[in-house]
Design a protein around this motif. Structure first.
Motif, PDB file in Angstrom:
ATOM      1  N   HIS B 200       0.921  -1.069   0.010  1.00 17.90           N
ATOM      2  CA  HIS B 200       0.094   0.006  -0.022  1.00 17.90           C
ATOM      3  C   HIS B 200       0.814   1.094  -0.038  1.00 17.90           C
ATOM      4  O   HIS B 200       0.350   2.230  -0.172  1.00 17.90           O
ATOM      5  N   SER B 201       2.084   0.975   0.186  1.00 18.11           N
ATOM      6  CA  SER B 201       2.981   2.018   0.637  1.00 18.11           C
ATOM      7  C   SER B 201       3.784   2.645  -0.619  1.00 18.11           C
ATOM      8  O   SER B 201       4.709   1.837  -1.267  1.00 18.11           O
ATOM      9  N   ILE B 202       3.411   3.654  -1.255  1.00 21.13           N
ATOM     10  CA  ILE B 202       4.110   3.930  -2.262  1.00 21.13           C
ATOM     11  C   ILE B 202       5.576   4.393  -2.135  1.00 21.13           C
ATOM     12  O   ILE B 202       6.456   4.033  -3.364  1.00 21.13           O
ATOM     13  N   ALA B 203       5.991   5.049  -1.026  1.00 19.47           N
ATOM     14  CA  ALA B 203       7.458   5.158  -0.782  1.00 19.47           C
ATOM     15  C   ALA B 203       8.190   3.994  -0.757  1.00 19.47           C
ATOM     16  O   ALA B 203       9.080   3.746  -1.387  1.00 19.47           O
ATOM     17  N   ALA B 205       7.249   1.188  -2.249  1.00 17.02           N
ATOM     18  CA  ALA B 205       7.360   0.446  -3.677  1.00 17.02           C
ATOM     19  C   ALA B 205       8.478   1.460  -4.455  1.00 17.02           C
ATOM     20  O   ALA B 205       9.474   0.649  -5.073  1.00 17.02           O
ATOM     21  N   VAL B 206       8.433   2.595  -4.299  1.00 12.67           N
ATOM     22  CA  VAL B 206       9.719   3.222  -5.169  1.00 12.67           C
ATOM     23  C   VAL B 206      11.053   2.917  -4.613  1.00 12.67           C
ATOM     24  O   VAL B 206      12.085   2.693  -5.529  1.00 12.67           O
ATOM     25  N   MET B 207      11.158   3.055  -3.313  1.00 11.78           N
ATOM     26  CA  MET B 207      12.472   2.697  -2.719  1.00 11.78           C
ATOM     27  C   MET B 207      13.005   1.304  -3.272  1.00 11.78           C
ATOM     28  O   MET B 207      14.175   1.263  -3.429  1.00 11.78           O
ATOM     29  N   LEU B 208      12.287   0.513  -3.410  1.00  8.23           N
ATOM     30  CA  LEU B 208      12.622  -1.008  -3.618  1.00  8.23           C
ATOM     31  C   LEU B 208      12.612  -1.341  -5.188  1.00  8.23           C
ATOM     32  O   LEU B 208      13.436  -2.109  -5.466  1.00  8.23           O
ATOM     33  N   SER B 209      11.739  -0.617  -5.874  1.00  8.16           N
ATOM     34  CA  SER B 209      11.345  -1.456  -7.240  1.00  8.16           C
ATOM     35  C   SER B 209      12.262  -0.818  -8.379  1.00  8.16           C
ATOM     36  O   SER B 209      12.617   0.168  -8.094  1.00  8.16           O
ATOM     37  N   ASP B 210      12.210  -1.774  -9.323  1.00  8.61           N
ATOM     38  CA  ASP B 210      12.784  -1.209 -10.739  1.00  8.61           C
ATOM     39  C   ASP B 210      11.472  -0.720 -11.472  1.00  8.61           C
ATOM     40  O   ASP B 210      11.849   0.361 -12.093  1.00  8.61           O
ATOM     41  N   ARG B 211      10.620  -1.500 -11.160  1.00 13.73           N
ATOM     42  CA  ARG B 211       9.251  -0.759 -11.915  1.00 13.73           C
ATOM     43  C   ARG B 211       7.837  -0.953 -10.885  1.00 13.73           C
ATOM     44  O   ARG B 211       8.006  -1.925 -10.202  1.00 13.73           O
ATOM     45  N   VAL B 212       7.058  -0.257 -11.014  1.00 16.00           N
ATOM     46  CA  VAL B 212       5.726  -0.201 -10.107  1.00 16.00           C
ATOM     47  C   VAL B 212       4.468  -0.278 -10.894  1.00 16.00           C
ATOM     48  O   VAL B 212       4.729   0.591 -11.921  1.00 16.00           O
ATOM     49  N   ALA B 213       3.836  -1.286 -10.822  1.00 15.72           N
ATOM     50  CA  ALA B 213       2.511  -1.389 -11.630  1.00 15.72           C
ATOM     51  C   ALA B 213       1.513  -0.753 -10.885  1.00 15.72           C
ATOM     52  O   ALA B 213       1.302  -1.274  -9.751  1.00 15.72           O
ATOM     53  N   VAL B 214       0.913   0.247 -11.185  1.00 17.44           N
ATOM     54  CA  VAL B 214      -0.045   0.791 -10.513  1.00 17.44           C
ATOM     55  C   VAL B 214      -1.525   0.413 -10.859  1.00 17.44           C
ATOM     56  O   VAL B 214      -1.754   0.220 -11.910  1.00 17.44           O
ATOM     57  N   MET B 215      -2.325   0.111  -9.956  1.00 13.48           N
ATOM     58  CA  MET B 215      -3.500  -0.599 -10.231  1.00 13.48           C
ATOM     59  C   MET B 215      -4.834   0.223  -9.887  1.00 13.48           C
ATOM     60  O   MET B 215      -4.811   0.917  -8.980  1.00 13.48           O
ATOM     61  N   SER B 216      -5.857  -0.116 -10.440  1.00 12.35           N
ATOM     62  CA  SER B 216      -7.178   0.294 -10.123  1.00 12.35           C
ATOM     63  C   SER B 216      -8.056  -0.552  -9.714  1.00 12.35           C
ATOM     64  O   SER B 216      -7.675  -1.710  -9.829  1.00 12.35           O
ATOM     65  N   ALA B 217      -9.030  -0.217  -8.875  1.00 10.13           N
ATOM     66  CA  ALA B 217      -9.937  -1.017  -8.143  1.00 10.13           C
ATOM     67  C   ALA B 217     -11.303  -1.479  -8.787  1.00 10.13           C
ATOM     68  O   ALA B 217     -11.791  -0.616  -9.641  1.00 10.13           O
ATOM     69  N   ARG B 218     -11.764  -2.592  -8.738  1.00 11.10           N
ATOM     70  CA  ARG B 218     -13.004  -3.017  -9.027  1.00 11.10           C
ATOM     71  C   ARG B 218     -13.551  -2.652 -10.430  1.00 11.10           C
ATOM     72  O   ARG B 218     -14.027  -1.745 -10.640  1.00 11.10           O
ATOM     73  N   ASP B 237      19.750   7.860   1.711  1.00 11.00           N
ATOM     74  CA  ASP B 237      20.056   9.095   1.097  1.00 11.00           C
ATOM     75  C   ASP B 237      19.222   9.252  -0.435  1.00 11.00           C
ATOM     76  O   ASP B 237      18.903  10.388  -0.886  1.00 11.00           O
ATOM     77  N   ALA B 238      18.670   7.878  -0.760  1.00  8.96           N
ATOM     78  CA  ALA B 238      18.046   8.065  -1.903  1.00  8.96           C
ATOM     79  C   ALA B 238      16.618   8.411  -1.794  1.00  8.96           C
ATOM     80  O   ALA B 238      16.123   9.127  -3.058  1.00  8.96           O
ATOM     81  N   GLU B 239      16.200   8.927  -0.595  1.00  7.54           N
ATOM     82  CA  GLU B 239      14.835   9.684  -0.709  1.00  7.54           C
ATOM     83  C   GLU B 239      15.027  11.163  -0.797  1.00  7.54           C
ATOM     84  O   GLU B 239      14.273  11.916  -1.299  1.00  7.54           O
ATOM     85  N   ALA B 240      16.278  11.660  -0.830  1.00 10.96           N
ATOM     86  CA  ALA B 240      16.592  12.998  -1.012  1.00 10.96           C
ATOM     87  C   ALA B 240      16.921  13.296  -2.689  1.00 10.96           C
ATOM     88  O   ALA B 240      16.826  14.425  -3.038  1.00 10.96           O
ATOM     89  N   ASN B 241      16.717  11.952  -3.298  1.00 12.04           N
ATOM     90  CA  ASN B 241      16.913  12.105  -4.936  1.00 12.04           C
ATOM     91  C   ASN B 241      15.851  12.832  -5.456  1.00 12.04           C
ATOM     92  O   ASN B 241      14.656  12.382  -5.207  1.00 12.04           O
ATOM     93  N   PRO B 242      15.969  13.924  -6.362  1.00 10.47           N
ATOM     94  CA  PRO B 242      14.636  14.370  -6.840  1.00 10.47           C
ATOM     95  C   PRO B 242      13.879  13.383  -7.710  1.00 10.47           C
ATOM     96  O   PRO B 242      12.658  13.510  -7.488  1.00 10.47           O
ATOM     97  N   ASP B 246       9.638  12.813  -7.860  1.00 10.27           N
ATOM     98  CA  ASP B 246       9.000  12.859  -9.095  1.00 10.27           C
ATOM     99  C   ASP B 246       8.215  11.342  -9.182  1.00 10.27           C
ATOM    100  O   ASP B 246       7.036  11.444  -9.550  1.00 10.27           O
ATOM    101  N   THR B 247       8.761  10.379  -8.849  1.00  7.41           N
ATOM    102  CA  THR B 247       8.074   9.251  -9.128  1.00  7.41           C
ATOM    103  C   THR B 247       7.135   9.006  -8.135  1.00  7.41           C
ATOM    104  O   THR B 247       5.897   8.540  -8.498  1.00  7.41           O
ATOM    105  N   VAL B 248       7.335   9.363  -6.928  1.00  6.83           N
ATOM    106  CA  VAL B 248       6.371   9.166  -5.701  1.00  6.83           C
ATOM    107  C   VAL B 248       4.920  10.065  -6.306  1.00  6.83           C
ATOM    108  O   VAL B 248       3.777   9.772  -6.216  1.00  6.83           O
ATOM    109  N   ARG B 249       5.353  11.393  -6.707  1.00  5.34           N
ATOM    110  CA  ARG B 249       4.344  12.133  -7.207  1.00  5.34           C
ATOM    111  C   ARG B 249       3.488  11.574  -8.293  1.00  5.34           C
ATOM    112  O   ARG B 249       2.254  11.470  -8.414  1.00  5.34           O
TER     113      ARG B 249
END
Lengths: 260, 266
Positions: B200-203, B205-218, B237-242, B246-249
């Motif tokens: 559920h955590s976008i942060a 997902a971004v921190m760990l992933s090479d790619r993030v699949a965003v899903m919609s419900a029902r 320190d990766a969280e300080a990277n722009p 951008d990816t989280v947003r």
């Protein structure tokens, strides 16, 4: 946290002294009332009268105690074997769950005492009818608690096991059965006290021996001290059997399910 | 073309899964979902509750079968459980009567292999997550974070090619959660493993992933798959990277603007 022996003794004293004192006081009060009010011995015998009866009938009591213990244990052990087997069957087979379980629930709603006279007609006066009553009384709590235990592992743990293509028998052996053991013991502790009651009910209906038989005969022949003596032995037997189950639980149950 | 097959871990093609609730209309948990996961890749599935993330993970593990479409792993069609999968769940699901090291060895026993061959490996794994001094403890003597570490070691014991993780850190407190995220990034850096990670955590997902699949419900659908261009190894320190922000947003806007959340709450 092992206590030093002296501390353990002090703890034991602190734990057991008050109830022991209360029981002693109750017995003394009973004795005093029975003597002081001059209550007839056939109506309410004093503790000393019960003691005298116990000594007087000492040659006969073991035989009746063993008879009751025998039917209690035989019915109880049978119900463990059958109860666990049925629990395994209904958790393994959804078909068995749908067909067998409602029938069991229906049977459970029949009062066992009501079946006792029928059993007498079917299998006679011997120990068999008592064993069957004990079995019927014990069976259901064991099935229910075992089914609850076998189905208690989290679904994800079963998923995990399935992801290794684990055969069903091994899922039972390594996960479901160990999970069920504490639940089984909950059922066993309920059942063992019911078992003694079941045996006595069977003996009340018709018997040639047993503590229930002694109580009934004692009362009918105005030998109330003997009935009391049998009753006290019955209580001691229940405590002893319950203690055995509790000891086995201490040995076999090394964890307790957390209520969530 | 053979090389391409070898480089692919999962191919999910047009997968749909419906569940029938008694007396009700069937609910589409997943509808025409297609994506692929490369070997050694870390892919997260994020989306609102009820978007079928966990259903998809169970399908990937061969624990459930799709109503339509198909899934293949390493070029072979998934038709049931298969070798080389490690699973981690939101709850540690450890066996309470077993010691930590015995819990880590559980998969070996379930597969019917000899425990003694894996004992050293179990100890080495526990060592890497800082549990070397706790191998003989019972799970209930451990904190939630420590229990989840044991669960992760258990998933790694048979050296799986793929890890399927269903919100593994969701039950942990925030500090432990951040710590575990970094720890998982470190572990995956050290071992060649494909990971599909539901969260559920976008942060996270971004921190760990090479790619993030965003899903919609029902019905559960994949809206978009976002590349995470953060360099590795990723530390605190990766969280300080722009790029991180951008990816989280971008993922947030996809989730909140999709209407999926609104539909979910109405």
């Amino acid at each position: 946290m092992p206590n030093p022996p002296a501390g353990m003794l002090a703890n034991a004293f602190r734990d057991y002294f008050p109830p022991a004192l209360a029981i002693l006081a109750l017995i003394l009060l009973w004795e005093a009332l029975a003597r002081g009010l001059g209550i007839q011995v056939w109506l309410l015998p004093s503790p000393t009268a019960v003691g005298r009866a116990t000594v007087e009938w000492a040659g006969l009591l073991p035989q009746h105690t063993f008879a009751t213990a025998y039917v209690t244990l035989a019915g109880f052990l049978l119900s463990i074997v059958a109860g666990v087997a049925i629990a395994l069957l209904v958790t393994i087979s959804p078909f068995a769950m749908k067909t067998l379980y409602p029938i069991l629930l229906g049977l459970q709603s029949l009062p066992k005492i009501a079946i006792a006279p029928l059993l007498l007609m079917w299998v006679g006066f011997g120990p068999a009818s008592k064993i069957i009553i004990v079995f019927l009384v014990c069976f259901f709590p064991i099935v229910v608690s075992t089914v609850t235990g076998l189905t208690s592992p989290p679904l994800q743990l079963i998923d995990l096991a399935r992801s290794f293509a684990t055969p069903l028998w091994r899922i039972y052996l390594k996960i479901r059965i160990p999970f069920a053991v504490p639940y089984l013991f909950i059922g066993l502790k309920v059942s063992i006290t019911l078992a003694v009651t079941g045996a006595v009910v069977g003996e009340f209906v018709a018997a040639k021996e047993g503590l229930g038989f002694l109580i009934l005969n004692g009362v009918q022949q105005f030998n109330t001290p003997l009935a009391f003596s049998a009753m006290i032995i019955l209580g001691a037997l229940t405590v002893l059997l319950y203690g055995c189950v509790a000891l086995a639980e201490l040995k076999f149950v090394t964890w307790q399910p957390r209520s969530n | 073309m053979a090389a391409a097959v070898e480089l692919t871990a999962y191919v999910v093609a047009g997968v749909s899964r419906r569940f029938t609730v008694e007396g009700g209309a069937p609910i589409a948990a997943l509808d025409d979902v297609s994506f692929s996961v490369a070997r050694g890749e870390f892919v997260s599935l994020v989306g609102p509750s009820g978007c079928g993330k966990s259903t998809l993970l169970r399908l990937l593990g061969g624990l459930d079968t799709p109503d339509q479409g198909h899934i293949s792993y390493g070029g072979h069609r998934v038709e049931g459980p298969y070798a080389g999968v490690g699973m981690v769940f939101q709850q540690p699901t450890l066996l309470p009567w077993r010691s930590v090291v015995e819990n880590v060895l559980l998969p070996i026993e379930l597969m019917g292999e000899s425990r003694s061959l894996y004992l050293d490996r179990a100890h080495a794994l526990l060592d890497t997550v800082g549990l070397a001094g706790f191998t003989d403890r019972r799970p209930d003597e451990l904190s939630g974070g420590m229990q989840q570490r044991v669960g992760i070691c258990r998933a790694f014991i048979h050296d799986p090619g793929v890890l399927l993780m269903d919100e593994p850190f969701a039950a942990l407190d925030l500090l432990t959660r951040d710590e575990m995220t970094l720890e998982l990034a470190r572990i995956c850096q050290a071992r060649p493993v494909t990971v599909v990670f539901v969260t559920h955590s976008i942060a996270e997902a971004v921190m760990l992933s090479d790619r993030v699949a965003v899903m919609s419900a029902r019905p559960g659908r994949i809206r978009e798959v976002i590349e995470v261009a953060l360099p590795r190894p990723r530390g605190p320190d990766a969280e300080a990277n722009p790029v991180y922000h951008d990816t989280v947003r971008r993922i947030k806007s996809l989730i909140y603007d999709s209407g999926a959340m609104r539909r979910n709450t109405s």
